[in-house]
Design an enzyme around this catalytic site. Structure first.
Site, PDB file in Angstrom:
ATOM      1  NE  ARG B  12      -0.404  -0.693   4.961  1.00  0.00           N
ATOM      2  CZ  ARG B  12      -1.169  -0.688   5.934  1.00  0.00           C
ATOM      3  NH1 ARG B  12      -2.267   0.311   6.694  1.00  0.00           N
ATOM      4  NH2 ARG B  12      -1.017  -0.614   7.299  1.00  0.00           N
ATOM      5  CB  SER B  39      -5.530   2.939   7.145  1.00  0.00           C
ATOM      6  OG  SER B  39      -5.237   1.251   6.495  1.00  0.00           O
ATOM      7  CD  GLU B  60     -17.423   1.616   2.534  1.00  0.00           C
ATOM      8  OE1 GLU B  60     -18.333   0.819   2.994  1.00  0.00           O
ATOM      9  OE2 GLU B  60     -16.857   1.363   3.465  1.00  0.00           O
ATOM     10  CG  PHE B  85     -15.343  -2.853   3.604  1.00  0.00           C
ATOM     11  CD1 PHE B  85     -16.178  -3.675   4.383  1.00  0.00           C
ATOM     12  CD2 PHE B  85     -14.048  -1.936   3.581  1.00  0.00           C
ATOM     13  CE1 PHE B  85     -15.793  -4.176   5.389  1.00  0.00           C
ATOM     14  CE2 PHE B  85     -14.155  -2.282   5.411  1.00  0.00           C
ATOM     15  CZ  PHE B  85     -14.538  -2.932   6.338  1.00  0.00           C
ATOM     16  CG  HIS B 111      -6.505  -3.771   5.514  1.00  0.00           C
ATOM     17  ND1 HIS B 111      -5.297  -2.579   4.881  1.00  0.00           N
ATOM     18  CD2 HIS B 111      -6.526  -3.642   6.415  1.00  0.00           C
ATOM     19  CE1 HIS B 111      -5.100  -2.058   5.891  1.00  0.00           C
ATOM     20  NE2 HIS B 111      -5.664  -2.407   7.053  1.00  0.00           N
ATOM     21  CG  ASP B 119      -8.178  -5.358  11.842  1.00  0.00           C
ATOM     22  OD1 ASP B 119      -8.045  -4.869  12.842  1.00  0.00           O
ATOM     23  OD2 ASP B 119      -7.831  -4.058  10.568  1.00  0.00           O
ATOM     24  NE  ARG B 169      -3.011  -4.207   9.322  1.00  0.00           N
ATOM     25  CZ  ARG B 169      -3.277  -4.050  10.829  1.00  0.00           C
ATOM     26  NH1 ARG B 169      -3.934  -5.732  10.873  1.00  0.00           N
ATOM     27  NH2 ARG B 169      -3.646  -3.412  12.038  1.00  0.00           N
TER      28      ARG B 169
END
Lengths: 275, 317
Positions: B12, B39, B60, B85, B111, B119, B169
């Site tokens: 990322r 993030s 989203e 998402f 992620h 998470d 991530r």
């Protein structure tokens, strides 16, 4: 002005006749919500919007998104009569290899600014267009027509919040408030009232009008354009199936094609309408 | 920013870097975010080009459809959120309003896989590659490191049509230097052998390389392919590896259904069937835990790859 309005009324009447013929030939389609939207669509394409039918992708054009995509026969008819494509296509609605899909397809039909059909998405797409208009310092306007049943979709309210955040005064939503959805009245299926209050609470400039009175429709679009720093929603009270006696206010005409006999009667009524 | 080989960096980060570079190159690049810019690493672009950065909030679907509207006006939108998402909450917006009108929307969610580790399953994207791969016209990829991620983002911006780039991530080792020949749709052969082929994607490419070292200790000669693009997949590279080694193990941080393993199997069964196994989640959700612990518990770690390789070799005809 009076003659202009008379001419628009006649145009709306012609659009109603053509869209019914189109749905009859296709043997399927959605007459009810197309008829309720006919006066507003006529006002937009013949008076309000800055467009170039000979240049459908003109970057500075005003945009129209028919978020209630199932009402597309009214839009196809308007685009055809404005010269975006030949009349022969109207007889090929929903057929294989047609440019006129069952729901609007921006890649197949000249003049369609956005693919639609799955409800609840058009306002967000309109926000994307309006935001880019602001970013590029262009003065085009974006019009989004929503169905009242469509307001059940949560995404509409995500978009309503977002348009207020960005103060999109170049965005104008129209709710075709014909009070009927597929399974019954809006009140039965999912009550919307107090609808004006809801939009107001979301930061919108709200106008509530008679969606079949061309003069009032034009005035509303004028007020929307004058409103700065807020998006406008025009809640247009309409009648589903407007103009055809046996279709008016009848849920069953949401998505059904008229028979030969029914078409004849409808065309006759629309010929005889007192303009 | 230059990366050193072997350094551990989340992919990322390279996305955030590439966005700023693109923003400098063209006014047409716009970025849409769903309230997780720190993030997803879009925060750098946001500071540099605030007028072209749109934080749509935790919405989203709205975000994706707005990006579609921007693309309809000729822009090059990038859409950021978490992969779970992007691929599911906004799945219909991708399918009907991005892919169906063939819009140049670049979806670059972070992620991917179980890299969101602690998470837990709600935030782990373990079905996304399969879901997005079935949508007509989508280009789907997961680069293995920051160097190739940066290249992928630049190539996606230059390409017409929708692209989905899955990011990590956590840190993954830098595998390549700037001389790497990275092209969307073309696998990278990291090493060639005659006994077995490991075809890996994203964060699992480095695991496949370590597994290949382990296999070498036992005298097994391994081909390792970085199949960063699972759609359109590099059929030629797969068939060539199948011909040369006669056995294949796919390695992905994803369900074994629908993703890399399925895509490779589809090619093999039609073009050149060979013995095969798939490393990935096997019809189960993962859970909270450290990334390496998850790989271990769910059979995606190096020993699992080595064992699968040996089983497949023993099944060779």
């Amino acid at each position: 002005m009076k003659t202009e309005i008379e001419a628009l009324k006649q145009k709306a009447c012609q659009i109603r006749r053509e869209l019914l013929k189109m749905i009859h030939t296709a043997k399927s389609g959605h007459p009810g919500g197309a008829l309720s939207a006919a006066d507003i669509v006529t006002a937009l394409y013949w008076q309000v919007m800055r467009i170039r039918p000979e240049e459908p992708d003109w970057p500075d054009r005003d945009r129209f998104i028919l978020s209630k995509g199932h009402a597309c026969p009214v839009l196809y008819t308007a685009l055809c009569l404005k010269g975006y494509f030949d009349r022969e296509h109207l007889g090929r609605l929903r057929r294989i290899n047609s440019i006129l899909q069952g729901h609007p397809d921006m890649r197949k039909t000249p003049g369609i600014d956005s693919t639609t059909g799955s409800l609840g998405n058009g306002l967000s797409i309109g926000i994307g267009m309006a935001l880019m208009g602001k970013l590029d310092k262009k003065d085009y306007r974006v019009y989004v027509m929503l169905g009242c049943g469509e307001l059940d979709e949560g995404m509409i309210w995500e978009a309503a919040m977002c348009a207020n955040k960005y103060k999109l005064d170049n965005l104008c939503a129209v709710v075709d408030y014909n009070q009927l959805q597929l399974d019954g009245t809006v009140d039965e299926v999912m009550p919307l009232e107090p609808l004006s209050d809801k939009w107001q609470a979301f930061g919108w400039n709200v106008l509530r009008i008679d969606g079949h009175d061309i003069k009032i429709i034009l005035e509303a679009f004028g007020k929307a354009e004058e409103t700065k720093n807020a998006p406008t929603v025009i809640i247009a009270d309409t009648i589903k199936g407007k103009g055809v006696s046996y279709m008016e206010d009848i849920c069953g005409w949401h998505g059904k094609a008229p028979s030969d006999k029914e078409l004849m009667q409808a065309l006759q009524e629309l010929e005889e309408v007192d303009l | 920013m230059m990366y050193q080989k072997g350094e551990m960096v989340p992919t990322r980060n390279a996305y955030g870097q590439a966005l700023i570079e693109l923003g400098e190159q063209t006014e047409d690049v716009v970025v849409f975010e769903a309230d997780i810019s720190k993030s997803t690493r879009t925060d750098g672009f946001a500071r540099k080009f605030p007028e072209r950065f749109f934080n749509i909030g935790v919405a989203e679907q709205n975000e994706m459809a707005i990006a579609a509207g921007a693309a309809m006006c000729g822009k090059i939108p990038f859409v950021s959120t978490y992969a779970v998402f992007a691929s599911m909450r906004a799945c219909e917006q991708i399918r009907t309003f991005v892919a169906y009108p063939k819009l140049n929307v670049n979806i670059c969610p972070s992620h991917g896989g179980v890299t969101s580790a602690n998470d837990g399953a709600t935030h782990q994207a373990t079905e996304d590659l399969g879901i997005i791969r079935t949508i007509p016209g989508m280009t789907v990829l997961m680069p293995a490191d920051v160097v190739t991620t940066r290249m992928a983002v630049h190539q996606a911006a230059a390409m017409d049509g929708p692209v989905y780039i899955r990011l990590t991530r956590g840190g993954v080792p830098v595998l390549y230097d700037e001389s790497v020949d990275f092209q969307i749709g073309k696998a990278i052969s990291l090493q060639e052998g005659k006994d077995i082929t490991l075809i890996a994607i994203g964060d699992m490419v480095c695991k496949a390389l370590v597994a290949a070292e382990e296999l070498a200790k036992e005298g097994l000669d391994t081909t390792v392919l970085d199949m960063h693009t699972i759609k359109p997949i590099d059929e030629e590279a797969i068939v060539k590896a199948a011909v040369q080694t006669g056995s294949i193990v796919t390695v992905e941080d994803h369900q074994i259904y629908g993703g890399l393993g399925s895509a490779v199997a589809e090619v093999l069964v039609e073009k050149h069937p060979v013995a095969m196994e798939r490393i990935g989640l096997k019809n189960t959700f993962a859970e909270s835990g450290e990334y390496e612990e998850l790989l271990n518990k769910y059979g995606m770690d190096v020993p699992s790859i080595v064992q699968a390789a040996k089983r497949v070799i023993s099944r060779k005809k």
